[in-house]
Design an enzyme around this catalytic site. Structure first.
Site, PDB file in Angstrom:
ATOM      1  N   ALA A   1     -73.392 -23.701  70.473  1.00  0.00           N
ATOM      2  CA  ALA A   1     -74.796 -24.048  70.674  1.00  0.00           C
ATOM      3  C   ALA A   1     -75.742 -22.924  70.271  1.00  0.00           C
ATOM      4  O   ALA A   1     -76.735 -23.139  69.572  1.00  0.00           O
ATOM      5  CB  ALA A   1     -75.029 -24.437  72.138  1.00  0.00           C
TER       6      ALA A   1
ATOM      7  N   LYS B   1     -84.926 -34.261  76.321  1.00  0.00           N
ATOM      8  CA  LYS B   1     -84.379 -34.925  75.135  1.00  0.00           C
ATOM      9  C   LYS B   1     -83.688 -36.225  75.560  1.00  0.00           C
ATOM     10  O   LYS B   1     -82.868 -36.209  76.467  1.00  0.00           O
ATOM     11  CB  LYS B   1     -83.377 -34.003  74.435  1.00  0.00           C
ATOM     12  CG  LYS B   1     -83.962 -32.661  73.997  1.00  0.00           C
ATOM     13  CD  LYS B   1     -82.890 -31.714  73.473  1.00  0.00           C
ATOM     14  CE  LYS B   1     -82.010 -31.161  74.576  1.00  0.00           C
ATOM     15  NZ  LYS B   1     -81.010 -30.180  74.094  1.00  0.00           N
TER      16      LYS B   1
ATOM     17  N   ASP C   1     -79.050 -28.989  69.478  1.00  0.00           N
ATOM     18  CA  ASP C   1     -79.291 -27.615  69.025  1.00  0.00           C
ATOM     19  C   ASP C   1     -80.321 -27.586  67.901  1.00  0.00           C
ATOM     20  O   ASP C   1     -81.164 -26.693  67.836  1.00  0.00           O
ATOM     21  CB  ASP C   1     -77.990 -26.975  68.553  1.00  0.00           C
ATOM     22  CG  ASP C   1     -76.914 -26.974  69.617  1.00  0.00           C
ATOM     23  OD1 ASP C   1     -77.262 -26.915  70.812  1.00  0.00           O
ATOM     24  OD2 ASP C   1     -75.725 -27.034  69.256  1.00  0.00           O
TER      25      ASP C   1
END
Length: 320
Positions: free
Chosen positions: A40, A231, A263
């Site tokens: 990530a 998100k 990411d």
């Protein structure tokens, strides 16, 4: 150590080798594989660098071919890599598509070089010279020393007036929710900017039922951060930035590989934050970056450059 640019973003964590089965179906019958890198924090560093900003990644890799590849890839992406070579092995991810778009990811990282990162790996000034320190909820799950390193980095950033960005990034395969939640709450409380998926926000808030996404953003903001971005995959995102609320739909694209999309989203937002752009522009770029990422196989291969974003903007204008 690679590169020499003064960093605008500093991040730290574990980068791993990524083995991906090319064919769809049970892994035992796969005969073709690709080999790349994943992680990530290194994904975010690459994404920010591709969008024109200096980025530094700090971490440990093994004295093996995978560690060599990771360092070379970061160097090739113009990421300043503060790499410690460790006697442990470089961790691996194995990814395959069992059917349709259903992806399965297995981790082989317990006791890896990356999990042995320590506060001694953070050179003097490396945090303090940054504009943004970005960390995730993955690294504290890896080991006691990794968790200590993350919180030490955050402490140094706060003392130096550096913006602290946190992506909750809860991974159930790494630690159970009951163990993760107090650690993640402590991390979020010290952040200026927080990214979370809907399920991750519910974990932080100990919410059984899913509240509306804008309510989630307000509730997470009440934990401390003044910028919160929720998100919600193909449904878009919601944000509360310095008291102002925002909603943005996702871009309609064909999903090839969803791994790494979060990411890419984070990298797009941070890049525009570093550029001094308003919140609406940060979210627009973040959404576009996520769309690029899901359209290409791999963790970081689809991360866009500025020219890619300009092409997408022109395409949207024509579509209207």
């Amino acid at each position: 150590m690679s590169g020499s640019r003064a960093p605008a973003l500093v991040t730290l964590g574990e980068s791993m080798g990524l083995i991906t089965a090319v064919e769809t179906g049970p892994l035992e019958f796969a005969r073709s594989f690709s080999y790349g890198i994943g992680g990530a924090e290194s994904n975010v560093a690459i994404g920010v660098a591709r969008l024109g900003h200096a980025a530094t990644w700090i971490g440990r890799v093994g004295r093996d071919a995978t560690g060599d590849m990771i360092e070379r890839r970061l160097l090739g992406e113009q990421v300043r890599a503060l790499v410690v070579r460790d006697d442990g092995f470089t961790g691996l991810m194995v990814k395959h598509r069992r059917f349709g778009t259903a992806l399965s990811v297995d981790y082989h990282r317990a006791g890896s070089a990356g999990s042995r990162i320590s506060r001694a790996d953070l050179p003097p000034g490396c945090i303090e010279e940054a504009a943004i320190l970005h960390v995730t909820g993955i690294t504290p799950a890896l080991s006691d020393s990794a968790s200590d390193t993350v919180f030490h980095a955050v402490e140094r950033a706060r003392a130096g007036g550096v913006t602290v960005s946190v992506d909750v990034n809860y991974r159930a395969k790494l630690w159970p929710a009951a163990v993760a939640r107090p650690v993640l709450l402590r991390l979020v409380a010290q952040a200026d900017l927080v990214f979370a998926g809907v399920a991750e926000a519910c974990l932080l808030l100990d919410a059984v039922d899913r509240p509306p996404i804008d309510e989630l953003a307000r509730a997470v903001s009440a934990l401390g951060p003044h910028q919160v971005v929720i998100k919600d995959a193909e449904r878009g995102c919601a944000a509360l930035v310095d008291g102002s609320a925002y909603r943005l739909p996702a871009l309609p694209v064909s999903v090839v590989d969803p791994v790494g999309a979060g990411d890419a989203f984070v990298a797009g937002y941070i890049a525009e934050h570093l550029a001094g752009k308003p919140a609406a522009q940060r979210l627009h770029t973040a959404t576009a970056a996520g769309a690029f990422a899901v359209s290409v196989p791999g963790d970081c291969e689809g991360l866009p450059r500025r020219a890619d974003l300009n092409t997408l903007i022109a395409y949207e204008d024509v579509a209207r």
